[in-house]
Scaffold this motif. Structure first.
Motif, mmCIF file in Angstrom:
data_model
loop_
_atom_site.group_PDB
_atom_site.id
_atom_site.type_symbol
_atom_site.label_atom_id
_atom_site.label_comp_id
_atom_site.label_asym_id
_atom_site.label_seq_id
_atom_site.Cartn_x
_atom_site.Cartn_y
_atom_site.Cartn_z
ATOM 1 N N GLN A 34 0.828 -1.201 0.000
ATOM 2 C CA GLN A 34 0.000 0.000 0.000
ATOM 3 C C GLN A 34 0.866 1.256 0.000
ATOM 4 O OE1 GLN A 34 -2.003 1.048 3.651
ATOM 5 N NE2 GLN A 34 -3.906 1.462 2.551
ATOM 6 N N LEU A 35 1.883 1.274 0.848
ATOM 7 C CA LEU A 35 2.756 2.447 0.941
ATOM 8 C C LEU A 35 3.556 2.652 -0.341
ATOM 9 C CD1 LEU A 35 4.055 2.131 4.623
ATOM 10 C CD2 LEU A 35 2.418 3.793 3.716
ATOM 11 N N LYS A 36 3.946 1.569 -0.993
ATOM 12 C CA LYS A 36 4.691 1.693 -2.251
ATOM 13 C C LYS A 36 3.818 2.336 -3.318
ATOM 14 C CE LYS A 36 8.378 1.285 -4.635
ATOM 15 N NZ LYS A 36 9.569 2.056 -4.248
ATOM 16 N N ARG A 37 2.554 1.962 -3.364
ATOM 17 C CA ARG A 37 1.635 2.589 -4.319
ATOM 18 C C ARG A 37 1.468 4.082 -4.007
ATOM 19 N NH1 ARG A 37 -0.582 -2.701 -3.601
ATOM 20 N NH2 ARG A 37 -0.841 -3.778 -5.601
ATOM 21 N N ASN A 186 7.152 -1.624 -12.626
ATOM 22 C CA ASN A 186 8.306 -2.260 -11.981
ATOM 23 C C ASN A 186 8.565 -1.784 -10.551
ATOM 24 O OD1 ASN A 186 8.862 -3.645 -14.449
ATOM 25 N ND2 ASN A 186 9.863 -1.789 -15.219
ATOM 26 N N TYR A 187 7.563 -1.268 -9.885
ATOM 27 C CA TYR A 187 7.706 -0.925 -8.468
ATOM 28 C C TYR A 187 7.066 -2.001 -7.586
ATOM 29 C CZ TYR A 187 2.977 0.840 -9.342
ATOM 30 O OH TYR A 187 1.663 0.954 -9.723
ATOM 31 N N PHE A 192 0.639 -1.231 -11.993
ATOM 32 C CA PHE A 192 1.176 -0.111 -12.740
ATOM 33 C C PHE A 192 0.384 1.155 -12.419
ATOM 34 C CE2 PHE A 192 -2.132 -1.870 -15.437
ATOM 35 C CZ PHE A 192 -2.734 -0.789 -16.080
ATOM 36 N N THR A 193 1.028 2.286 -12.614
ATOM 37 C CA THR A 193 0.429 3.587 -12.320
ATOM 38 C C THR A 193 0.449 4.445 -13.578
ATOM 39 O OG1 THR A 193 1.039 3.553 -9.982
ATOM 40 C CG2 THR A 193 0.672 5.717 -10.971
ATOM 41 N N VAL A 194 -0.658 5.110 -13.818
ATOM 42 C CA VAL A 194 -0.785 6.023 -14.962
ATOM 43 C C VAL A 194 -1.028 7.430 -14.436
ATOM 44 C CG1 VAL A 194 -2.090 6.565 -17.052
ATOM 45 C CG2 VAL A 194 -1.695 4.172 -16.408
#
Length: 199
Positions: A34-37, A186-187, A192-194
């Motif tokens: 969650q924190l990485k996101r 790749n995190y 993935f994040t947009v």
């Protein structure tokens, strides 16, 4: 309506199993994930002095995370689960510029803010196959600077409530209305994040 009830039942079952304040009740595997996101979403721009709308704010964890790094911003969080919202209000009671709303982000009126951030709330299956595209369009209309959201590229249980998307499909769609679309990968595995900018 059935989609909403299905999601609500899903989280009610998770709350009974894990407790309402755990990341697992929000369908996260761990607090670290969650924190990485959150870390990746926060890279969308300089959020100091800006207004932020958090879609599907859950327990208010993103708001709390941002208060650890930012000194001056306003925050609006919306969620459809009242138990989560109560936790969010309590968790961020010392942050005076945080406002929380109970409701469905696709219904009613949303504030127009500098940044709209969505962590996890677009990962649910929907009976409308175009829901993801309608949601992105709707949320992009409510930001002045940028919209940032994360999605799954793979799910552990394809028959479950969560859905995966191909990053190219999502970014190609976003490029139909913005010339500035950024993809971060790749995190975390299968995530993935947009980030979609107005300029």
């Amino acid at each position: 309506m059935l989609d909403q009830l299905y999601i609500q039942k899903f989280h009610e079952d998770k709350i009974k199993q894990y407790g309402s304040e755990s990341p697992q009740s929000l369908a996260w595997f761990s607090e670290e994930d969650q924190l990485k996101r959150f870390e990746v979403l926060a890279q969308i721009g300089n959020l100091n002095t800006k207004s932020i709308l958090d879609i599907g704010c859950g327990n208010g964890d993103l708001c709390y995370y941002l208060t650890q790094y930012l000194t001056n911003f306003s925050y609006h969080g919306i969620d459809r689960i009242a138990t989560f919202l109560d936790n969010a209000i309590e968790k961020n009671k010392d942050f005076p510029t945080a406002t929380f709303y109970l409701g469905d982000f696709m219904q009613g009126t949303l504030p127009v803010v500098d940044y709209v951030l969505v962590s996890g709330s677009l990962n649910y299956k929907n009976s409308d196959p175009d829901f993801i595209f309608k949601a992105i369009t709707h949320l992009y209309a409510h930001c002045n600077i940028a919209l940032g959201f994360n999605l799954l590229s793979k799910t552990v249980n394809p028959d479950g409530i969560l859905i995966a998307y191909a990053p190219k499909t999502i970014t190609d769609f976003c490029k139909t209305f913005s010339d500035n679309v950024r993809l971060k990968e790749n995190y975390l595995e299968d995530d993935f994040t947009v980030m979609v900018y107005k300029e």
